[in-house]
Design a protein around this motif. Sequence first.
Motif, PDB file in Angstrom:
ATOM      1  N   UNK A  39       5.155   1.504  -8.048  1.00  0.00           N
ATOM      2  CA  UNK A  39       5.420   0.145  -8.841  1.00  0.00           C
ATOM      3  C   UNK A  39       5.559   0.617 -10.001  1.00  0.00           C
ATOM      4  N   UNK A  40       5.507   1.941 -10.628  1.00  0.00           N
ATOM      5  CA  UNK A  40       5.437   2.498 -11.961  1.00  0.00           C
ATOM      6  C   UNK A  40       6.382   1.708 -13.182  1.00  0.00           C
ATOM      7  N   UNK A 132      13.913  -0.232  -0.396  1.00  0.00           N
ATOM      8  CA  UNK A 132      12.568  -0.949  -0.260  1.00  0.00           C
ATOM      9  C   UNK A 132      11.486  -0.365  -0.902  1.00  0.00           C
ATOM     10  N   UNK A 133      10.708  -0.858  -1.424  1.00  0.00           N
ATOM     11  CA  UNK A 133       9.413  -0.420  -2.266  1.00  0.00           C
ATOM     12  C   UNK A 133       8.195  -0.745  -1.389  1.00  0.00           C
ATOM     13  N   UNK A 134       8.074  -1.772  -0.962  1.00  0.00           N
ATOM     14  CA  UNK A 134       6.774  -2.210  -0.205  1.00  0.00           C
ATOM     15  C   UNK A 134       7.208  -3.115   0.834  1.00  0.00           C
ATOM     16  N   UNK A 135       6.962  -3.054   2.105  1.00  0.00           N
ATOM     17  CA  UNK A 135       7.165  -4.246   3.164  1.00  0.00           C
ATOM     18  C   UNK A 135       5.932  -4.261   3.904  1.00  0.00           C
ATOM     19  N   UNK A 174       0.203  -5.833  -5.998  1.00  0.00           N
ATOM     20  CA  UNK A 174      -0.408  -5.249  -7.562  1.00  0.00           C
ATOM     21  C   UNK A 174      -1.230  -4.114  -7.297  1.00  0.00           C
ATOM     22  N   UNK A 175      -2.202  -4.128  -6.197  1.00  0.00           N
ATOM     23  CA  UNK A 175      -3.106  -3.012  -6.023  1.00  0.00           C
ATOM     24  C   UNK A 175      -2.455  -2.049  -5.117  1.00  0.00           C
ATOM     25  N   UNK A 176      -1.573  -2.080  -4.271  1.00  0.00           N
ATOM     26  CA  UNK A 176      -1.016  -1.025  -3.654  1.00  0.00           C
ATOM     27  C   UNK A 176      -1.563  -0.954  -2.272  1.00  0.00           C
TER      28      UNK A 176
END
Length: 177
Positions: A39-40, A132-135, A174-176
């Motif tokens: 998420x940088x 897709x960054x995160x799912x 937000x925290x990964x």
Amino acid sequence: MNLFRFFPPATRVPASLLALGLLLSGCGYQVGEIRPTAMKGIRTIAVQNFGNNSYEPRLETLAADTLIKQFQQDGTYTVVSDIRADAILYGEIAKVQRRSLRSLLDNVLATDEFQLEVTVFYDLTDRVTGRSIKSGTIIGRTSFFTSPDLQQDERQAMPLAIQDAANQIVSTVTEGF
């Protein structure tokens, strides 16, 4: 040289704590934003209206609104429209389940407390690349006690289960983890 001779005895303890704080301020801790590696470059997020594959009506708007409020409360990312967003979060309510938690003392076939579970799929994608960054899948849970009107009890517990799912999604983004 004794630095504490300049301070009256009543202020020596707070002054020593201040000096200790100044000494430890350079020990590797940093104040400010720490984002997950994926998420940088993301500063703004758009939340799309959710899909609803459950049999419960009108949950999609409640889920999207709750998620937007949770992102705003967290403050890590700014929620904006699709055109201005760095990433877009898509969501889908897969199912809503009610499970028996506790039965009545004198009748084991009657339920006194239920657990409500809302299963939500989410996908955060980069708006520019479409990658897709995160799912993942999140299960929001809450419990509620029964009264003569079980449907009303379940309807009142639904926002709490969706709030739990929104909390989990925001903390994951937000925290990964």
